[in-house]
Design a protein around this motif. Structure first.
Motif, short mmCIF file in Angstrom:
data_model
loop_
_atom_site.label_atom_id
_atom_site.label_comp_id
_atom_site.label_asym_id
_atom_site.label_seq_id
_atom_site.Cartn_x
_atom_site.Cartn_y
_atom_site.Cartn_z
N SER A 398 -6.72 2.52 4.88
CA SER A 398 -7.05 1.11 5.07
C SER A 398 -6.24 0.30 4.07
CB SER A 398 -8.55 0.91 4.86
OG SER A 398 -8.88 -0.46 4.85
N VAL A 399 -5.80 -0.89 4.47
CA VAL A 399 -4.93 -1.68 3.59
C VAL A 399 -5.00 -3.17 3.89
CG1 VAL A 399 -2.94 -1.42 5.15
CG2 VAL A 399 -2.53 -1.97 2.75
N GLY A 400 -4.75 -3.96 2.87
CA GLY A 400 -4.48 -5.38 3.07
C GLY A 400 -5.59 -6.32 2.70
N VAL A 423 -8.79 6.67 2.73
CA VAL A 423 -8.16 6.12 1.53
C VAL A 423 -8.02 4.61 1.71
CG1 VAL A 423 -7.04 8.23 0.73
CG2 VAL A 423 -5.84 6.83 2.40
N ASP A 424 -8.81 3.89 0.93
CA ASP A 424 -8.73 2.42 0.91
C ASP A 424 -7.72 2.08 -0.18
OD1 ASP A 424 -9.04 -0.30 0.57
OD2 ASP A 424 -11.12 -0.18 -0.12
N THR A 425 -6.56 1.58 0.23
CA THR A 425 -5.44 1.44 -0.71
C THR A 425 -5.27 -0.02 -1.13
OG1 THR A 425 -3.89 1.11 1.11
CG2 THR A 425 -4.23 3.37 0.38
N TRP A 426 -5.43 -0.28 -2.40
CA TRP A 426 -5.14 -1.63 -2.92
C TRP A 426 -3.74 -1.65 -3.49
CZ3 TRP A 426 -3.21 -3.66 -7.32
CH2 TRP A 426 -3.21 -5.07 -7.41
N TRP A 427 -2.96 -2.60 -3.06
CA TRP A 427 -1.63 -2.84 -3.63
C TRP A 427 -1.15 -4.18 -3.12
CZ3 TRP A 427 3.05 -1.91 -0.50
CH2 TRP A 427 2.77 -1.49 0.80
N GLN A 428 0.07 -4.54 -3.41
CA GLN A 428 0.60 -5.87 -3.09
C GLN A 428 2.09 -5.79 -2.81
OE1 GLN A 428 -0.33 -7.54 -7.08
NE2 GLN A 428 -1.68 -8.93 -5.97
N THR A 429 2.61 -6.87 -2.23
CA THR A 429 4.06 -6.99 -2.07
C THR A 429 4.72 -6.77 -3.44
OG1 THR A 429 3.66 -8.63 -0.36
CG2 THR A 429 5.90 -8.50 -1.22
N GLU A 430 4.09 -7.29 -4.47
CA GLU A 430 4.64 -7.21 -5.82
C GLU A 430 4.61 -5.79 -6.39
OE1 GLU A 430 2.45 -9.33 -4.72
OE2 GLU A 430 2.82 -11.35 -5.45
N THR A 431 3.63 -4.99 -5.99
CA THR A 431 3.52 -3.67 -6.62
C THR A 431 4.39 -2.63 -5.92
OG1 THR A 431 1.65 -2.80 -5.35
CG2 THR A 431 1.12 -4.18 -7.27
N PHE A 512 -1.03 -9.73 -14.11
CA PHE A 512 -2.19 -10.32 -13.47
C PHE A 512 -1.96 -10.38 -11.97
CE2 PHE A 512 -4.30 -14.54 -12.34
CZ PHE A 512 -5.49 -13.93 -12.01
N ALA A 513 -2.79 -9.64 -11.24
CA ALA A 513 -2.57 -9.46 -9.81
C ALA A 513 -3.03 -10.64 -8.98
CB ALA A 513 -3.29 -8.19 -9.36
N GLY A 514 -3.94 -11.46 -9.52
CA GLY A 514 -4.48 -12.57 -8.72
C GLY A 514 -5.76 -12.21 -7.99
N TRP A 526 -14.14 -2.23 -7.33
CA TRP A 526 -14.40 -2.95 -6.08
C TRP A 526 -13.56 -4.21 -6.09
CZ3 TRP A 526 -18.10 -1.07 -2.55
CH2 TRP A 526 -18.82 0.05 -3.01
N LEU A 527 -12.69 -4.36 -5.11
CA LEU A 527 -11.86 -5.56 -5.03
C LEU A 527 -12.65 -6.67 -4.37
CD1 LEU A 527 -9.14 -5.31 -6.24
CD2 LEU A 527 -9.66 -3.13 -5.15
N LEU A 528 -12.56 -7.85 -4.97
CA LEU A 528 -13.40 -8.95 -4.49
C LEU A 528 -12.60 -10.12 -3.93
CD1 LEU A 528 -15.97 -8.93 -7.42
CD2 LEU A 528 -16.15 -7.81 -5.21
O1 PRX Z 1 -5.91 -9.62 -2.43
C1 PRX Z 1 -5.33 -8.35 -2.34
C2 PRX Z 1 -5.24 -7.93 -0.89
O2 PRX Z 1 -3.97 -8.31 -0.45
C3 PRX Z 1 -3.20 -8.87 -1.52
C4 PRX Z 1 -1.77 -8.45 -1.40
O3 PRX Z 1 -1.24 -8.95 -0.22
P1 PRX Z 1 0.21 -8.53 0.25
O4 PRX Z 1 1.15 -8.72 -0.86
O5 PRX Z 1 0.48 -9.26 1.51
O6 PRX Z 1 0.11 -7.00 0.51
C5 PRX Z 1 -0.76 -6.52 1.50
C6 PRX Z 1 -0.53 -5.06 1.73
C7 PRX Z 1 -0.46 -4.23 0.53
C8 PRX Z 1 -3.88 -8.38 -2.77
O7 PRX Z 1 -3.63 -9.22 -3.86
N1 PRX Z 1 -5.42 -6.48 -0.71
C9 PRX Z 1 -4.47 -5.59 -0.38
N2 PRX Z 1 -5.02 -4.37 -0.23
C10 PRX Z 1 -6.34 -4.49 -0.49
C11 PRX Z 1 -6.60 -5.84 -0.80
N3 PRX Z 1 -7.83 -6.27 -1.12
C12 PRX Z 1 -8.81 -5.37 -1.15
N4 PRX Z 1 -8.65 -4.07 -0.85
C13 PRX Z 1 -7.45 -3.58 -0.50
N5 PRX Z 1 -7.31 -2.29 -0.19
#
Ligand code: PRX
Length: 666
Positions: A398-400, A423-431, A512-514, A526-528
């Motif tokens: 899961s993503v996004g 796998v609930d994956t947290w990441w960003q365009t930046e990471t 700082f991810a925002g 837990w992402l909020l």
């Molecule tokens: O807020 C977080 C959320 O998506 C943001 C990043 O967006 P973007 O750069 O478009 O990338 C999306 C695909 C990686 C983050 O700052 N986000 C992304 N994954 C998660 C998430 N929020 C919660 N849980 C996640 N797994």
């Protein structure tokens, strides 16, 4: 919590944190997992540079790197300096050289039902020829190439061809409007744009060439426009053509030499630009470079997706136009030599079981999708997946956006048959790659939590002072150590300062991810959701400012304020509060103005940025110092009780707004 509730409301947060269900990795999964010993967390933390250097050694280097990490110009870290490599060579040639040329790289499926499988041999051939085409068009190492394409095989081939000759690509998602495309082309001074005569989306033709033609009216740096013939005879609209500038892909390819040597790229050479929304109206062109990015992607494919190139059929159901597609449809799976599914269209076309049909047809083993899609699947009904054999699946991603526990449980039960780790994956365009996600053979998961940082990543939840909060508390998500796939800055003049200011100025030593985050009593993350003015609609980032500036551009608008509001399906939806000009207000047809404004936003940014709720108001709630109170607008949009309005300039505005929103909803 009810099904489909997004996670950022107060109640939902409380519910989340009392989530008690945990899921151990299934024994059968552990037995075959790439990683099953939790000691690797400590091992990576003890010496992160050695850890990442070991992953980098998995790539083919033309010149070995000398230094793992040079952070002397922090926060602009450099990884694997001295090293040279080529990404297309790592993604294609090395697999072919090992005798895997006949392995399928992509099972491609068009929305219209067309199907074709492309082997690594096929993809290498397309890439080499197109690399020669680009060279023939005058593209040189370091140049930027814009890509505005549907999900067809020519898209990864074009990306790989760019990297083969050392040009950087800048992909613009096919749902963007022509002005958004033009803005991105101009920001990067792209020399060439690659598009198609169209693509399919929900049975309709996406007019990519028409949009490109509009954009190219204001892009002086574009010399050539290469057009893939996707629709051909089926085209239902006229195709504009500018002689000299426009060229058919197939005609260029027919004349192209079949062999192109991969150009050695320094580890820190630019691989691509990808624009994303921040807190201003101007999107940021994030820069990703070569060696570190590929290293991080490969590591996360193996760690988080438990990738097994010889046996997996992997499907990331995102669009290549977003970072998820860059990293996990193209570079990650190809660098490992995986077999993937590449699907062009919508999950509900021609019917709402299209995804399950695809999983069954190809025997997909790993499925990666977004919570918005999962919530739609829930709504469409369990009978749809039940009608298909999904027993090939072994891992779900899961993503996004935050995944709410009920959607997680449904995914686990109905799609995963209770045997697949999620796998609930947290990441960003930046990471660039996964940062916080379960290790599926190790981590005990909790529905709705992305769990912990992956080995080698140092994430923390901190308070305003930048100090880590104890378990059971919330704060802001930060990353404390550089990581290989991190963006190296923002493209363009002032980009260096903008990068520093956006991500590294709150606390100079912390990224700082925002995002807001909480640690539960067991230390699970837990992402909020975002804490800045960035909205997340269906997992897509849009800034409130972008939509506001599109609205105020319209002649009938005097002032506009935009906020994200909770939405059961898309996580967040866009709410706009608009004050119209006095001019022409006599006998104004509000419905017509509303329609015109929605259309205007679609034209300026793209259809996905069209506000769900558009409210006309005489005034906006402001503090006595004149600042728009967005939090209040959010409460109004979400139908929540409004607290203290003492600080407002005009409390009557709030009452009026509430009445208008209620009337609109009735
Ligand atoms: O807020 C977080 C959320 O998506 C943001 C990043 O967006 P973007 O750069 O478009 O990338 C999306 C695909 C990686 C983050 O700052 N986000 C992304 N994954 C998660 C998430 N929020 C919660 N849980 C996640 N797994």
């Amino acid at each position: 919590m009810s099904e489909g509730t997004a996670v950022t409301s107060g109640d939902a947060i409380e519910n989340l944190l009392s989530e008690a269900r945990t899921f151990a990795p299934p024994a059968e999964f552990v037995a075959q997992a790439n990683f099953s010993d939790e000691a690797i967390f400590a091992e990576a933390a003890a010496d992160p540079e050695a850890w990442w250097a070991r992953w980098a050694a998995r790539l083919d280097w033309m010149t070995p790197f000398e230094t793992v990490l040079d952070n002397s110009d922090a926060p602009f870290a450099k990884w694997f300096t001295g090293g040279e490599l080529n990404v297309s060579q790592n993604c294609l040639d090395r697999h072919v050289a090992k005798g895997h040329g006949s392995r399928v790289a992509y099972h491609w499926e068009g929305e219209d039902g067309e199907r074709r499988s492309y082997t690594y041999d096929d993809l290498l051939d397309l890439t080499e020829r197109f690399a020669n085409v680009l060279l023939g068009l005058g593209v040189q190492k370091g140049d930027r190439v814009a890509i505005f394409m549907p999900m067809i095989i020519e898209l990864p081939a074009a990306m790989l061809a760019c990297t083969r000759i050392g040009a950087a690509h800048s992909i613009v998602f096919g749902g963007f409007a022509s002005s958004a495309l033009a803005e991105r082309i101009n920001d990067a001074d792209c020399k060439v744009v690659i598009t198609a005569d169209g693509g399919w989306r929900r049975g309709k033709q996406v007019r990519l060439k028409e949009l490109t033609d509009e954009a190219l009216l204001s892009t002086p740096t574009i010399e050539h426009c290469v057009v893939v013939q996707r629709l051909g005879d089926q085209l239902d609209h006229p195709l504009g053509w500018v002689e000299g500038r426009d060229k058919w892909w197939h005609e260029l390819m027919a004349d192209a030499a079949p062999h192109a040597d991969p150009t050695p790229m320094a580890s820190e050479d630019l691989l691509y630009l990808l624009y994303t929304s921040g807190t201003t109206a101007k999107p940021k062109g994030l820069m990703h470079t070569t060696g570190g990015y590929l290293t991080g992607i490969v590591a996360s494919m193996e760690m988080v997706f438990d990738a097994k190139p010889l046996t997996d059929v992997y499907w990331c159901a995102a669009d290549i136009g977003w970072v998820t597609g860059h990293s996990y449809i193209v570079y990650g799976p190809l660098a490992l030599g995986m077999t993937s599914v590449l699907y062009e269209g919508a999950p509900d076309w021609p019917a709402q079981d299209r995804n399950w049909e695809i999983v069954e047809r190809y025997g997909v083993t790993i499925l990666y999708t977004a919570p918005t899609a999962i919530r739609a699947f829930i709504k469409w009904g369990d009978h749809l997946p039940a009608a298909h054999d999904l027993s090939s699946l072994r891992l779900l991603g899961s993503v996004g956006e935050p995944i709410n526990p009920e959607a997680w449980m449904w995914y686990h039960r109905v799609i995963g048959g209770e045997r697949c780790p999620i796998v609930d994956t947290w990441w960003q365009t930046e990471t660039g790659h996964h940062m916080i996600a379960p290790m599926p053979g190790i981590t005990h998961t909790k529905p709705g939590s992305a769990t912990h940082a992956i080995p080698g990543i140092d994430a923390a939840v901190v308070d305003e002072a930048g100090e880590p909060v104890p378990n059971g508390h919330g704060g802001l998500l930060v990353i404390r150590q550089p990581w290989p796939g991190m963006a190296r800055g923002i493209w363009g003049e002032g980009g260096r300062e903008r990068y520093q200011h956006t991500y590294w100025s709150k606390w100079p030593h912390l990224y700082f991810a925002g995002d807001g985050a909480k640690l539960d009593s067991d230390g699970y993350l837990w992402l909020l959701g975002r804490v800045d003015d960035v909205m997340n609609v269906s997992g897509h980032r849009i800034s409130t400012m972008e939509v506001e500036s599109a609205l105020v551009e319209h002649e009938s608008v005097a002032e506009a304020a935009v906020v994200g509001m909770l939405d059961e399906l898309t996580g967040e939806a866009i709410a706009a509060f608009v004050t119209l000009n006095d001019e022409g207000s006599d006998g104004r047809d509000e419905a017509a103005v509303r329609a015109a404004l929605l259309e205007h936003v679609a034209e300026r940014i793209g259809k996905f940025a069209r506000p769900r709720l558009l409210v006309f108001t005489q005034g906006l709630p402001k503090t006595r110092s004149g600042k728009i109170m967005r939090r209040l607008l959010k409460d109004i949009a979400e139908g929540r009780a409004i607290g203290d309005t003492q600080t407002l300039q005009d409390a009557a505005v709030v009452e009026q707004l509430q009445a208008t929103v209620n009337a609109l909803r009735a």
